[in-house]
Design a protein around this motif. Structure first.
Motif, PDB file in Angstrom:
ATOM      1  N   VAL A   1     -11.187   8.537  -4.332  1.00 58.87           N
ATOM      2  CA  VAL A   1     -10.308   8.285  -3.198  1.00 58.87           C
ATOM      3  C   VAL A   1     -10.775   9.149  -2.022  1.00 58.87           C
ATOM      4  O   VAL A   1     -10.748  10.385  -2.096  1.00 58.87           O
ATOM      5  CB  VAL A   1      -8.843   8.595  -3.542  1.00 58.87           C
ATOM      6  N   PHE A   2     -11.192   8.490  -0.934  1.00 57.53           N
ATOM      7  CA  PHE A   2     -11.734   9.185   0.236  1.00 57.53           C
ATOM      8  C   PHE A   2     -10.624   9.494   1.232  1.00 57.53           C
ATOM      9  O   PHE A   2      -9.804   8.618   1.563  1.00 57.53           O
ATOM     10  CB  PHE A   2     -12.806   8.328   0.910  1.00 57.53           C
TER      11      PHE A   2
ATOM     12  N   CYS B   1     -10.110   4.107   0.224  1.00 53.01           N
ATOM     13  CA  CYS B   1      -9.539   5.074   1.161  1.00 53.01           C
ATOM     14  C   CYS B   1      -8.126   5.401   0.672  1.00 53.01           C
ATOM     15  O   CYS B   1      -7.535   4.644  -0.113  1.00 53.01           O
ATOM     16  CB  CYS B   1      -9.526   4.512   2.579  1.00 53.01           C
ATOM     17  N   ALA B   2      -7.583   6.508   1.100  1.00 52.54           N
ATOM     18  CA  ALA B   2      -6.316   6.991   0.553  1.00 52.54           C
ATOM     19  C   ALA B   2      -5.194   5.971   0.710  1.00 52.54           C
ATOM     20  O   ALA B   2      -4.371   5.799  -0.183  1.00 52.54           O
ATOM     21  CB  ALA B   2      -5.935   8.313   1.223  1.00 52.54           C
ATOM     22  N   GLU B   3      -5.174   5.240   1.828  1.00 55.36           N
ATOM     23  CA  GLU B   3      -4.087   4.291   2.054  1.00 55.36           C
ATOM     24  C   GLU B   3      -4.186   3.068   1.158  1.00 55.36           C
ATOM     25  O   GLU B   3      -3.215   2.314   1.025  1.00 55.36           O
ATOM     26  CB  GLU B   3      -4.046   3.875   3.521  1.00 55.36           C
ATOM     27  N   HIS B   4      -5.338   2.863   0.516  1.00 58.52           N
ATOM     28  CA  HIS B   4      -5.510   1.718  -0.373  1.00 58.52           C
ATOM     29  C   HIS B   4      -5.614   2.118  -1.842  1.00 58.52           C
ATOM     30  O   HIS B   4      -6.015   1.306  -2.675  1.00 58.52           O
ATOM     31  CB  HIS B   4      -6.772   0.932   0.017  1.00 58.52           C
ATOM     32  N   GLU B   5      -5.238   3.333  -2.172  1.00 58.37           N
ATOM     33  CA  GLU B   5      -5.379   3.800  -3.552  1.00 58.37           C
ATOM     34  C   GLU B   5      -4.608   2.924  -4.537  1.00 58.37           C
ATOM     35  O   GLU B   5      -5.011   2.753  -5.692  1.00 58.37           O
ATOM     36  CB  GLU B   5      -4.916   5.250  -3.676  1.00 58.37           C
TER      37      GLU B   5
ATOM     38  N   MET C   1     -10.402   2.295  13.325  1.00 57.84           N
ATOM     39  CA  MET C   1     -11.042   1.238  12.541  1.00 57.84           C
ATOM     40  C   MET C   1     -11.842   1.802  11.376  1.00 57.84           C
ATOM     41  O   MET C   1     -11.961   1.161  10.328  1.00 57.84           O
ATOM     42  CB  MET C   1     -11.979   0.406  13.421  1.00 57.84           C
ATOM     43  N   THR C   2     -12.412   2.987  11.560  1.00 59.55           N
ATOM     44  CA  THR C   2     -13.353   3.510  10.570  1.00 59.55           C
ATOM     45  C   THR C   2     -12.910   4.808   9.922  1.00 59.55           C
ATOM     46  O   THR C   2     -13.538   5.256   8.954  1.00 59.55           O
ATOM     47  CB  THR C   2     -14.736   3.738  11.222  1.00 59.55           C
ATOM     48  N   GLY C   3     -11.858   5.445  10.425  1.00 58.91           N
ATOM     49  CA  GLY C   3     -11.412   6.713   9.885  1.00 58.91           C
ATOM     50  C   GLY C   3     -12.052   7.893  10.592  1.00 58.91           C
ATOM     51  O   GLY C   3     -13.100   7.782  11.203  1.00 58.91           O
TER      52      GLY C   3
ATOM     53  N   CYS D   1       0.819  -1.223   0.000  1.00 59.97           N
ATOM     54  CA  CYS D   1       0.000   0.000   0.000  1.00 59.97           C
ATOM     55  C   CYS D   1       0.852   1.272   0.000  1.00 59.97           C
ATOM     56  O   CYS D   1       0.363   2.334  -0.384  1.00 59.97           O
ATOM     57  CB  CYS D   1      -0.950  -0.005   1.202  1.00 59.97           C
ATOM     58  N   LYS D   2       2.102   1.166   0.429  1.00 62.39           N
ATOM     59  CA  LYS D   2       2.997   2.329   0.423  1.00 62.39           C
ATOM     60  C   LYS D   2       3.857   2.404  -0.833  1.00 62.39           C
ATOM     61  O   LYS D   2       4.626   3.354  -1.011  1.00 62.39           O
ATOM     62  CB  LYS D   2       3.901   2.283   1.655  1.00 62.39           C
TER      63      LYS D   2
END
Length: 375
Positions: free
Chosen positions: A304-305, A282-286, A327-329, A176-177
């Motif tokens: 991308v949220f 989510c941004a970390e999973h783009e 857990m949910t942001g 993811c990074k």
């Protein structure tokens, strides 16, 4: 639980459930048969539901399944005990006579539940869609049936899906990074899958069978409600989103699909998507959107949220206390819901209902929205 989001479309929403039996061996529990349940959300007139009671959001069994599976506090404990956890829809509300609507099939995430994204499904129904959510037994925290006792989730399956746990987590975090071209990212994702995703890849054909079982039931029993001539839309969260991509790739009756923050499990080397597809992350999973955005022959979309986590894309965003935002942001639940719904309604209006020519969604403080049409 607080206030559930109110649907914004021109229709009120009815709901019903069904159980579809089949003579299919349950490979996860040898010696038993797999039985599929589904909930259907459908448009009804607002006049027809006057005086009707709204349906319950979550049964005691479902609540028990969630608590046993995840061991985290939920805001609706007391409300569930009191029977006050209502949903913004009406059980078996009268159908609109002589009117049919396009079908969207929605699949929950792994170890989630059939109603896990009910707020989104209800919103879609209020905008003129029939939304059928499919329950996947043993792989949901609780799968409920109309005629028998529920089947609770098998906790061992989640361990199998993540085995070996520590190397899997470390490899996923590294993935993811990762920076690079879409091709480099796709190759890295495929290598990750071959090492850690084989269990989930094997489950895709079984989920496909579940979906066809529910779909065949709908074709046989709901032709007065569903307009099958436009084709069928697919959507899902996590594993359910992977199933949407998998079936869009295979079957021409599925016209378009959306994936909410799910890795695209499956072997797609050199395969090109020829259906409109929406990837939400989510941004970390783009990085997981790389294949959707590059391997396509028709327009593809990415939203991308910001300030979001994986679990937060489900109804749990409204249920898990804010102090567990890890857990949910940290994104406000109502803001998440509004933008998630906006993406889905605009996408399916353009590519399934075909009432507009473009997906008219703009970037804002909550999400970045992009269109990929270079093919």
């Amino acid at each position: 639980m607080g206030t559930n989001p109110k649907p914004t479309g021109i229709y009120a929403v009815g709901t019903t459930t069904f159980t579809a039996k089949e003579e299919r061996d349950e490979v996860l529990r040898p010696g038993t048969r797999r039985k599929i349940s589904a909930r259907v959300y459908y448009p009804v007139t607002k006049e027809s539901v006057k005086g009707l009671k709204k349906t319950m959001y979550m049964s005691r069994d479902m609540f028990k399944g969630l608590k046993d599976a995840f061991k985290f506090p939920l805001n609706y404990d007391k409300e569930t005990a009191a029977g006050n956890n209502i949903s913004e829809c009406y059980k078996d509300a009268p159908q609109i006579s002589g009117e049919k609507f396009p079908l969207i099939i929605f699949n929950h995430g792994y170890q989630s539940f059939r109603e896990g994204n009910s707020f989104l499904c209800i919103e879609l129904a209020s905008h003129g869609y029939v939304v059928m959510t499919v329950g996947h037994p043993l792989e949901g925290v609780c799968t409920e049936y109309d005629d028998t006792a529920p089947i609770f989730g098998d906790k061992k399956l989640l361990k199998l899906a993540n085995k070996p746990l520590i190397p899997n987590i470390l490899a996923l975090n590294k993935l993811c990074k990762m920076k690079g071209t879409d091709k480099e990212l796709i190759n890295a994702i495929d290598k990750y899958q071959e090492r850690f995703g084989r269990f989930m890849i094997r489950r895709l054909p079984e989920w496909e069978k579940d979906i066809y079982t529910a779909l065949n039931y709908a074709k046989q029993n709901m032709g007065d409600m569903i307009d099958f001539d436009k084709g069928i839309g697919l959507a899902g969260h996590s594993m359910g989103g992977a199933a949407a991509y998998y079936l869009c790739m295979k079957d021409p009756q599925f016209k378009c699909g959306a994936n909410i923050d799910g890795m695209l499990f499956g072997r797609y080397k050199d395969k090109v998507m020829d259906k409109p597809f929406l990837m939400i992350a989510c941004a970390e999973h783009e990085v997981l959107a790389a294949r959707v955005c590059s391997m396509h022959s028709v327009p593809a979309y990415k939203a991308v949220f910001r300030n979001m986590k994986h679990v937060g894309f489900s109804d749990m965003k409204h249920a898990i206390p804010k102090f567990l935002s890890s857990m949910t942001g940290k994104l406000d639940a109502d803001s998440m819901h509004e933008n998630l719904c906006r993406c889905h309604v605009a996408f399916f209006d353009a590519h399934l209902k075909q009432t507009c020519e473009t997906v008219d969604v703009k970037s804002n403080d909550v999400m970045r929205f992009e269109v990929f049409a270079d093919f």
